[in-house]
Enzyme design. Structure first.
Site, PDB file in Angstrom:
ATOM      1  N   GLU A 170       8.338  21.486 -12.553  1.00  0.00           N
ATOM      2  CA  GLU A 170       7.136  21.043 -11.847  1.00  0.00           C
ATOM      3  C   GLU A 170       7.374  19.973 -10.779  1.00  0.00           C
ATOM      4  OE1 GLU A 170       4.250  19.851 -14.773  1.00  0.00           O
ATOM      5  OE2 GLU A 170       3.950  21.877 -15.483  1.00  0.00           O
ATOM      6  N   HIS A 213      13.500  17.497 -16.480  1.00  0.00           N
ATOM      7  CA  HIS A 213      12.097  17.497 -16.904  1.00  0.00           C
ATOM      8  C   HIS A 213      11.626  16.034 -16.958  1.00  0.00           C
ATOM      9  CE1 HIS A 213       8.853  19.943 -19.177  1.00  0.00           C
ATOM     10  NE2 HIS A 213       8.344  18.734 -18.991  1.00  0.00           N
ATOM     11  N   TYR A 233      -1.847  26.417 -17.033  1.00  0.00           N
ATOM     12  CA  TYR A 233      -2.763  25.954 -18.085  1.00  0.00           C
ATOM     13  C   TYR A 233      -4.217  26.247 -17.777  1.00  0.00           C
ATOM     14  CZ  TYR A 233       1.102  23.266 -20.117  1.00  0.00           C
ATOM     15  OH  TYR A 233       2.286  22.905 -20.708  1.00  0.00           O
ATOM     16  N   ARG A 292      12.919  27.308 -24.599  1.00  0.00           N
ATOM     17  CA  ARG A 292      13.046  26.507 -23.384  1.00  0.00           C
ATOM     18  C   ARG A 292      13.050  25.031 -23.771  1.00  0.00           C
ATOM     19  NH1 ARG A 292       8.913  24.427 -19.193  1.00  0.00           N
ATOM     20  NH2 ARG A 292      10.382  23.578 -17.703  1.00  0.00           N
ATOM     21  N   ASN A 325       4.402  27.390 -14.801  1.00  0.00           N
ATOM     22  CA  ASN A 325       3.680  26.691 -15.869  1.00  0.00           C
ATOM     23  C   ASN A 325       2.205  26.810 -15.548  1.00  0.00           C
ATOM     24  OD1 ASN A 325       6.124  25.929 -16.915  1.00  0.00           O
ATOM     25  ND2 ASN A 325       5.882  23.731 -16.500  1.00  0.00           N
ATOM     26  N   GLU A 333       5.608  27.682 -19.367  1.00  0.00           N
ATOM     27  CA  GLU A 333       4.698  26.861 -20.182  1.00  0.00           C
ATOM     28  C   GLU A 333       3.294  27.416 -20.083  1.00  0.00           C
ATOM     29  OE1 GLU A 333       4.482  22.600 -19.478  1.00  0.00           O
ATOM     30  OE2 GLU A 333       6.658  22.499 -19.269  1.00  0.00           O
TER      31      GLU A 333
HETATM   32  C1  GBH Z   1       3.173  20.069 -18.226  1.00  0.00           C
HETATM   33  O1  GBH Z   1       2.630  19.519 -17.071  1.00  0.00           O
HETATM   34  C2  GBH Z   1       4.493  19.389 -18.489  1.00  0.00           C
HETATM   35  O2  GBH Z   1       5.563  20.153 -18.001  1.00  0.00           O
HETATM   36  C3  GBH Z   1       4.723  19.056 -19.943  1.00  0.00           C
HETATM   37  O3  GBH Z   1       5.766  18.139 -20.053  1.00  0.00           O
HETATM   38  C4  GBH Z   1       3.446  18.519 -20.541  1.00  0.00           C
HETATM   39  O4  GBH Z   1       3.627  18.071 -21.852  1.00  0.00           O
HETATM   40  C5  GBH Z   1       2.438  19.619 -20.506  1.00  0.00           C
HETATM   41  O5  GBH Z   1       2.191  19.990 -19.168  1.00  0.00           O
HETATM   42  C6  GBH Z   1       1.090  19.256 -21.106  1.00  0.00           C
HETATM   43  O6  GBH Z   1       0.449  18.283 -20.360  1.00  0.00           O
HETATM   44  O7  GBH Z   1      -6.326  15.097 -14.280  1.00  0.00           O
HETATM   45  O8  GBH Z   1      -5.330  13.187 -13.217  1.00  0.00           O
HETATM   46  O9  GBH Z   1      -5.052  13.510 -15.575  1.00  0.00           O
HETATM   47  C7  GBH Z   1       1.364  19.936 -16.726  1.00  0.00           C
HETATM   48  C8  GBH Z   1       0.966  19.301 -15.420  1.00  0.00           C
HETATM   49  C9  GBH Z   1       0.263  17.033 -15.620  1.00  0.00           C
HETATM   50  C10 GBH Z   1      -1.090  18.611 -14.487  1.00  0.00           C
HETATM   51  C11 GBH Z   1      -0.924  16.122 -15.807  1.00  0.00           C
HETATM   52  C12 GBH Z   1      -2.291  17.709 -14.655  1.00  0.00           C
HETATM   53  C13 GBH Z   1      -3.068  15.491 -15.114  1.00  0.00           C
HETATM   54  C14 GBH Z   1      -3.778  15.068 -13.894  1.00  0.00           C
HETATM   55  N1  GBH Z   1      -0.165  18.403 -15.558  1.00  0.00           N
HETATM   56  N2  GBH Z   1      -1.909  16.327 -14.782  1.00  0.00           N
HETATM   57  S1  GBH Z   1      -5.213  14.132 -14.266  1.00  0.00           S
END
Ligand code: GBH
Length: 479
Positions: A174, A129, A316, A84, A314, A382
């Protein structure tokens, strides 16, 4: 508890696809080569350098624009069957403005896709993206309805030129992060921080743009290339803190996931009812004559419904949630949903503090998605873990081991129709505002060396074994 033993004997189905994921701005570099135009991340890193933790940028990044053959050799070595990646919009339309594509940008991706095919790796391509052409941002970006035909034309040119070589298309990565974090807060470019207004406007246009791209593919290219097209949504699992928080947890899922999934994946379509109700109620309280959440016409609702062949997830992390009574008059998204999220102190954490290690949440969200939207296919586009670098990445191995076990259980024991999994990420790369401080790669990249050498970490070797054996073997659980 006991999950390791209980889940360690499962196998992934024969047709299950393992992969890794990256994105254009985070790995390509070559920011101004071969006619590429400036995008919002070039703009932010060059003009607001202090917003990036290590004051770095993606000018060179992993230099994958030049080193793509090396990247593909790594994929081959890992044994993945799908990769991807994303196209850089401003390589193809340097000014964002359609109708004059840049042939050198197209030629680059054709060469890249041919190399993937020569190595028998299936292409899963994301159109957007996060690296919006800067001129489109200056016109308001996703808050300007003009973006819809611009995106449609970009999608059409991509289908036309790459359609025969791409099996899976993802329109947008996203939408929640694009709109809520980019327009509604200052976590991502364009760092507008106008929550409760700009994020909802952004979402409205983005969903329409997605649907139009889907229809273009469906009407004109599907019969030629027989690929699939969908959207990828970021899904945190929100677990009720106590049994009486169940409605609250569902409301939080609706505001975060349903905002995007409800219009596309349900038979009613439109935004989730609870989201319309809560935002309208607070808008009235605040003296607005209409809800801050825009309305779709019935015709729009109908043309957005069903515009995804699969659900891209995605995932995490997970949090517990409780109800929060917020009576202040601010328009913020998090006041609109009236939910408080929190993590357990005992949960392990990635270098990114928002990523808590909650493997069971992965299994729960997959079940919830199947029960709520009944999609014909789910693709995990992801899943990953950040640390501060180094080859002996035991915390990453532990994270992947536990998350893959829960994925395996969701597929085999719960019969959730997950068809592929992409680990974020193949390489250490430019992690947005965290620059190169937080590392997500299975391969280390030495950013101090102009050749950007890649070296496998322990997690690459671990993943290689999972792929070869089609099961999660032994690993040491450290978080
Ligand atoms: C993904 O987003 C992205 O698609 C990718 O590009 C990125 O590298 C990967 O995650 C790893 O981060 O708590 O205020 O700091 C994940 C979505 C983006 C959700 C950042 C949480 C932080 C909010 N995330 N966000 S904060």
């Amino acid at each position: 508890k006991g999950i390791h033993c209980e889940l360690s004997n499962l196998y992934f189905p024969d047709d299950f696809l393992f992969g890794t994921a990256t994105s254009s701005y985070q790995i390509e570099g070559a920011w101004n080569e071969d006619g590429k135009g400036e995008n919002i991340w070039d703009h932010l890193t060059h003009n607001h350098t202090h917003l990036i933790r290590d004051r770095s940028n993606g000018d060179i990044a992993c230099d994958s624009y030049h080193k793509y053959k090396e990247d593909i050799a790594l994929l081959k070595d890992l044994g993945v069957s799908v990769y991807r990646f994303s196209f850089s919009w401003s390589r193809i339309f340097p000014h964002g403005h359609p109708y004059k594509p840049n042939p050198a940008g197209i030629a680059h991706y054709v060469a890249f896709l041919d190399e993937l095919a020569a190595n028998n790796i299936t292409a899963m391509a994301t159109l957007f993206h996060w690296d919006l052409p800067q001129p489109l941002q200056e016109l308001g970006g996703w808050t300007n309805p003009r973006i819809v035909p611009c995106f449609a034309e970009y999608a059409k040119v991509a289908f036309e030129n790459f359609g025969s070589k791409v099996k899976y298309w993802i329109t947008v990565n996203e939408p929640h992060q694009v709109c809520q974090e980019g327009y509604g807060s200052d976590n991502l470019a364009p760092v507008l921080n106008m929550s409760g207004i700009a994020d909802y406007q952004c979402g409205h246009n983005l969903i329409k743009a997605h649907a139009i791209a889907y229809h273009i593919y469906n009407d004109t290219y599907r019969h030629l290339y027989n690929g699939k097209i969908g959207i990828t949504i970021h899904g945190i699992w929100y677990e009720p803190q106590t049994p009486k928080d169940e409605e609250t947890a569902d409301r939080m899922m609706q505001f975060n996931f349903g905002w995007w999934a409800h219009p596309i994946f349900t038979s009613q379509g439109d935004y989730p009812a609870v989201m319309k109700e809560y935002i309208a109620k607070r808008s009235t309280l605040q003296g607005y004559k209409r809800s801050r959440l825009p309305e779709f016409t019935q015709e729009e609702i109908d043309s957005i419904k069903g515009t995804s062949d699969f659900l891209g997830l995605n995932h995490y992390t997970s949090y517990f949630v409780t109800d929060a009574k917020i009576n202040n008059l601010d328009t913020h998204f998090s006041s609109d949903h009236q939910v408080q999220a929190n993590a357990k102190i005992s949960w392990g954490s990635a270098a990114a503090p928002w990523i808590k290690v909650v493997p069971w949440g992965f299994r729960k969200i997959l079940n919830w998605l199947q029960n709520t939207y009944n999609p014909s296919e789910i693709h995990v586009t992801e899943n990953g873990f950040s640390d501060h670098g180094g080859l002996n990445d035991t915390t990453r191995v532990s994270y992947f081991g536990q998350y893959l076990q829960n994925l395996n259980a969701a597929i085999v024991l719960d019969k959730v129709r997950v068809k592929s999994y992409a680990a974020w990420s193949l390489l250490d790369n430019f992690e947005w505002l965290d620059g190169y401080v937080n590392r997500f790669g299975m391969y280390d990249v030495d950013f101090s060396d102009p050749n950007r050498p890649r070296t496998p970490k322990a997690s690459a070797l671990f993943y290689k074994d999972v792929i070869r054996n089609r099961r999660v073997g032994e690993f040491v659980k450290v978080n």
